[in-house]
Design a protein around this motif. Structure first.
Motif, PDB file in Angstrom:
ATOM      1  N   LEU A 104       0.826  -1.204   0.000  1.00  0.00           N
ATOM      2  CA  LEU A 104       0.000   0.000   0.000  1.00  0.00           C
ATOM      3  C   LEU A 104       0.866   1.262   0.000  1.00  0.00           C
ATOM      4  O   LEU A 104       0.531   2.248  -0.667  1.00  0.00           O
ATOM      5  CB  LEU A 104      -0.939   0.000   1.203  1.00  0.00           C
ATOM      6  N   GLY A 105       1.968   1.241   0.737  1.00  0.00           N
ATOM      7  CA  GLY A 105       2.875   2.390   0.749  1.00  0.00           C
ATOM      8  C   GLY A 105       3.545   2.617  -0.588  1.00  0.00           C
ATOM      9  O   GLY A 105       3.878   3.750  -0.945  1.00  0.00           O
ATOM     10  N   SER A 106       3.742   1.552  -1.342  1.00  0.00           N
ATOM     11  CA  SER A 106       4.380   1.702  -2.650  1.00  0.00           C
ATOM     12  C   SER A 106       3.494   2.456  -3.625  1.00  0.00           C
ATOM     13  O   SER A 106       3.998   3.133  -4.522  1.00  0.00           O
ATOM     14  CB  SER A 106       4.730   0.331  -3.223  1.00  0.00           C
ATOM     15  N   LEU A 107       2.192   2.380  -3.435  1.00  0.00           N
ATOM     16  CA  LEU A 107       1.293   3.096  -4.325  1.00  0.00           C
ATOM     17  C   LEU A 107       1.462   4.611  -4.198  1.00  0.00           C
ATOM     18  O   LEU A 107       1.265   5.342  -5.162  1.00  0.00           O
ATOM     19  CB  LEU A 107      -0.155   2.692  -4.034  1.00  0.00           C
ATOM     20  N   VAL A 108       1.852   5.081  -3.011  1.00  0.00           N
ATOM     21  CA  VAL A 108       2.108   6.508  -2.823  1.00  0.00           C
ATOM     22  C   VAL A 108       3.269   6.948  -3.718  1.00  0.00           C
ATOM     23  O   VAL A 108       3.200   7.993  -4.379  1.00  0.00           O
ATOM     24  CB  VAL A 108       2.398   6.812  -1.344  1.00  0.00           C
ATOM     25  N   LEU A 109       4.335   6.163  -3.755  1.00  0.00           N
ATOM     26  CA  LEU A 109       5.470   6.505  -4.620  1.00  0.00           C
ATOM     27  C   LEU A 109       5.086   6.474  -6.095  1.00  0.00           C
ATOM     28  O   LEU A 109       5.547   7.304  -6.880  1.00  0.00           O
ATOM     29  CB  LEU A 109       6.633   5.549  -4.372  1.00  0.00           C
ATOM     30  N   VAL A 110       4.239   5.529  -6.461  1.00  0.00           N
ATOM     31  CA  VAL A 110       3.796   5.462  -7.855  1.00  0.00           C
ATOM     32  C   VAL A 110       3.005   6.719  -8.218  1.00  0.00           C
ATOM     33  O   VAL A 110       3.215   7.316  -9.278  1.00  0.00           O
ATOM     34  CB  VAL A 110       2.972   4.182  -8.109  1.00  0.00           C
ATOM     35  N   PHE A 111       2.111   7.146  -7.342  1.00  0.00           N
ATOM     36  CA  PHE A 111       1.333   8.351  -7.630  1.00  0.00           C
ATOM     37  C   PHE A 111       2.211   9.608  -7.652  1.00  0.00           C
ATOM     38  O   PHE A 111       1.988  10.507  -8.459  1.00  0.00           O
ATOM     39  CB  PHE A 111       0.190   8.505  -6.633  1.00  0.00           C
ATOM     40  N   ILE A 112       3.213   9.677  -6.780  1.00  0.00           N
ATOM     41  CA  ILE A 112       4.154  10.799  -6.825  1.00  0.00           C
ATOM     42  C   ILE A 112       4.926  10.777  -8.146  1.00  0.00           C
ATOM     43  O   ILE A 112       5.135  11.814  -8.772  1.00  0.00           O
ATOM     44  CB  ILE A 112       5.111  10.751  -5.617  1.00  0.00           C
ATOM     45  N   GLY A 113       5.338   9.594  -8.579  1.00  0.00           N
ATOM     46  CA  GLY A 113       6.044   9.479  -9.852  1.00  0.00           C
ATOM     47  C   GLY A 113       5.178   9.883 -11.029  1.00  0.00           C
ATOM     48  O   GLY A 113       5.656  10.531 -11.971  1.00  0.00           O
ATOM     49  N   ILE A 114       3.904   9.527 -10.988  1.00  0.00           N
ATOM     50  CA  ILE A 114       2.994   9.937 -12.062  1.00  0.00           C
ATOM     51  C   ILE A 114       2.856  11.454 -12.080  1.00  0.00           C
ATOM     52  O   ILE A 114       2.853  12.076 -13.147  1.00  0.00           O
ATOM     53  CB  ILE A 114       1.628   9.240 -11.892  1.00  0.00           C
ATOM     54  N   ASP A 115       2.772  12.061 -10.900  1.00  0.00           N
ATOM     55  CA  ASP A 115       2.658  13.516 -10.850  1.00  0.00           C
ATOM     56  C   ASP A 115       3.937  14.183 -11.353  1.00  0.00           C
ATOM     57  O   ASP A 115       3.877  15.185 -12.063  1.00  0.00           O
ATOM     58  CB  ASP A 115       2.335  13.979  -9.434  1.00  0.00           C
ATOM     59  N   TYR A 116       5.105  13.642 -11.009  1.00  0.00           N
ATOM     60  CA  TYR A 116       6.364  14.176 -11.536  1.00  0.00           C
ATOM     61  C   TYR A 116       6.370  14.089 -13.058  1.00  0.00           C
ATOM     62  O   TYR A 116       6.746  15.036 -13.733  1.00  0.00           O
ATOM     63  CB  TYR A 116       7.550  13.383 -11.003  1.00  0.00           C
ATOM     64  N   ALA A 117       5.981  12.944 -13.598  1.00  0.00           N
ATOM     65  CA  ALA A 117       6.015  12.742 -15.042  1.00  0.00           C
ATOM     66  C   ALA A 117       5.034  13.672 -15.761  1.00  0.00           C
ATOM     67  O   ALA A 117       5.269  14.049 -16.906  1.00  0.00           O
ATOM     68  CB  ALA A 117       5.704  11.285 -15.375  1.00  0.00           C
ATOM     69  N   ARG A 118       3.982  14.065 -15.087  1.00  0.00           N
ATOM     70  CA  ARG A 118       3.017  15.002 -15.675  1.00  0.00           C
ATOM     71  C   ARG A 118       3.494  16.445 -15.588  1.00  0.00           C
ATOM     72  O   ARG A 118       2.844  17.338 -16.093  1.00  0.00           O
ATOM     73  CB  ARG A 118       1.674  14.876 -14.965  1.00  0.00           C
ATOM     74  N   GLY A 119       4.593  16.685 -14.925  1.00  0.00           N
ATOM     75  CA  GLY A 119       5.124  18.030 -14.828  1.00  0.00           C
ATOM     76  C   GLY A 119       4.844  18.719 -13.513  1.00  0.00           C
ATOM     77  O   GLY A 119       4.988  19.928 -13.406  1.00  0.00           O
ATOM     78  N   GLY A 120       4.428  17.972 -12.521  1.00  0.00           N
ATOM     79  CA  GLY A 120       4.206  18.552 -11.202  1.00  0.00           C
ATOM     80  C   GLY A 120       2.882  19.255 -11.066  1.00  0.00           C
ATOM     81  O   GLY A 120       2.836  20.438 -10.727  1.00  0.00           O
ATOM     82  N   VAL A 121       1.793  18.553 -11.335  1.00  0.00           N
ATOM     83  CA  VAL A 121       0.472  19.139 -11.192  1.00  0.00           C
ATOM     84  C   VAL A 121       0.180  19.427  -9.722  1.00  0.00           C
ATOM     85  O   VAL A 121      -0.317  20.495  -9.366  1.00  0.00           O
ATOM     86  CB  VAL A 121      -0.605  18.200 -11.795  1.00  0.00           C
ATOM     87  N   HIS A 122       0.501  18.483  -8.850  1.00  0.00           N
ATOM     88  CA  HIS A 122       0.239  18.650  -7.418  1.00  0.00           C
ATOM     89  C   HIS A 122       1.492  18.976  -6.624  1.00  0.00           C
ATOM     90  O   HIS A 122       1.406  19.513  -5.534  1.00  0.00           O
ATOM     91  CB  HIS A 122      -0.412  17.383  -6.856  1.00  0.00           C
ATOM     92  N   LEU A 123       2.649  18.613  -7.131  1.00  0.00           N
ATOM     93  CA  LEU A 123       3.925  18.907  -6.462  1.00  0.00           C
ATOM     94  C   LEU A 123       4.642  20.018  -7.215  1.00  0.00           C
ATOM     95  O   LEU A 123       4.602  20.082  -8.445  1.00  0.00           O
ATOM     96  CB  LEU A 123       4.815  17.658  -6.428  1.00  0.00           C
ATOM     97  N   ASP A 124       5.295  20.874  -6.477  1.00  0.00           N
ATOM     98  CA  ASP A 124       5.997  22.008  -7.074  1.00  0.00           C
ATOM     99  C   ASP A 124       7.391  21.575  -7.518  1.00  0.00           C
ATOM    100  O   ASP A 124       8.276  21.379  -6.681  1.00  0.00           O
ATOM    101  CB  ASP A 124       6.068  23.145  -6.069  1.00  0.00           C
ATOM    102  N   LEU A 125       7.582  21.437  -8.818  1.00  0.00           N
ATOM    103  CA  LEU A 125       8.881  21.012  -9.338  1.00  0.00           C
ATOM    104  C   LEU A 125       9.873  22.159  -9.440  1.00  0.00           C
ATOM    105  O   LEU A 125      11.054  21.928  -9.675  1.00  0.00           O
ATOM    106  CB  LEU A 125       8.728  20.369 -10.712  1.00  0.00           C
ATOM    107  N   SER A 126       9.407  23.393  -9.239  1.00  0.00           N
ATOM    108  CA  SER A 126      10.329  24.523  -9.338  1.00  0.00           C
ATOM    109  C   SER A 126      11.344  24.535  -8.195  1.00  0.00           C
ATOM    110  O   SER A 126      12.369  25.222  -8.283  1.00  0.00           O
ATOM    111  CB  SER A 126       9.554  25.841  -9.347  1.00  0.00           C
ATOM    112  N   THR A 127      11.084  23.788  -7.142  1.00  0.00           N
ATOM    113  CA  THR A 127      12.061  23.713  -6.044  1.00  0.00           C
ATOM    114  C   THR A 127      13.328  22.972  -6.455  1.00  0.00           C
ATOM    115  O   THR A 127      14.349  23.083  -5.790  1.00  0.00           O
ATOM    116  CB  THR A 127      11.456  23.027  -4.812  1.00  0.00           C
ATOM    117  N   PHE A 128      13.262  22.210  -7.547  1.00  0.00           N
ATOM    118  CA  PHE A 128      14.423  21.473  -8.033  1.00  0.00           C
ATOM    119  C   PHE A 128      15.213  22.257  -9.071  1.00  0.00           C
ATOM    120  O   PHE A 128      16.210  21.783  -9.562  1.00  0.00           O
ATOM    121  CB  PHE A 128      14.000  20.131  -8.622  1.00  0.00           C
ATOM    122  N   GLU A 129      14.765  23.403  -9.440  1.00  0.00           N
ATOM    123  CA  GLU A 129      15.439  24.206 -10.472  1.00  0.00           C
ATOM    124  C   GLU A 129      16.613  24.951  -9.890  1.00  0.00           C
ATOM    125  O   GLU A 129      16.713  25.290  -8.784  1.00  0.00           O
ATOM    126  CB  GLU A 129      14.453  25.179 -11.105  1.00  0.00           C
TER     127      GLU A 129
END
Length: 129
Positions: A104-129
């Motif tokens: 069940l915990g692994s599904l959280v990482l999968v969803f975070i990875g999907i959000d990263y691949a979409r360009g950070g819809v829910h997570l702010d990717l600008s912190t990595f710039e």
């Protein structure tokens, strides 16, 4: 936090995989633990590419760095899922609950990875710039 930390994390995963391969040798059969280790190694490679993307001869517009970071997170989650399935299939009743929690915990990482691949819809990717 900068993107080079993805390369550091990925390198740690790759070094751990090579060390495990050196210690236990090449597996003779492909089962759930081997699938887990393979996914961890591929996740490490994806994280390294995400971390050093600006120095690679890849066009930044066609293949953005966050696709590799998202793929690494997805592979890390799939590796954890394979590890959870392996733990669940063991004979101990305590490992059944532990394996389900890992899965069940692994599904959280999968969803975070999907959000990263979409360009950070829910997570702010600008912190990595």
């Amino acid at each position: 936090m900068r993107r080079y930390w993805f390369a550091v994390l990925g390198s740690a995963f790759l070094v751990a995989q090579v060390a495990l391969l050196f210690v236990i040798g090449v597996p003779e059969s492909f089962d759930w633990p081997v699938a887990s280790l393979l996914a961890y190694g591929l996740a490490g490679a994806a994280f390294v590419v995400a971390g050093v993307h600006r120095w690679l001869p890849l066009p930044a517009d066609s293949v953005p760095w966050y696709w590799f970071a998202g793929g690494g997170d997805i592979l890390l989650g799939l590796g954890m899922l394979a590890s959870g399935v392996s733990t669940t299939l063991s004979d101990d009743s305590g490992s059944l609950l532990f394996g389900i929690l890992i899965a069940l915990g692994s599904l959280v990482l999968v969803f975070i990875g999907i959000d990263y691949a979409r360009g950070g819809v829910h997570l702010d990717l600008s912190t990595f710039e």
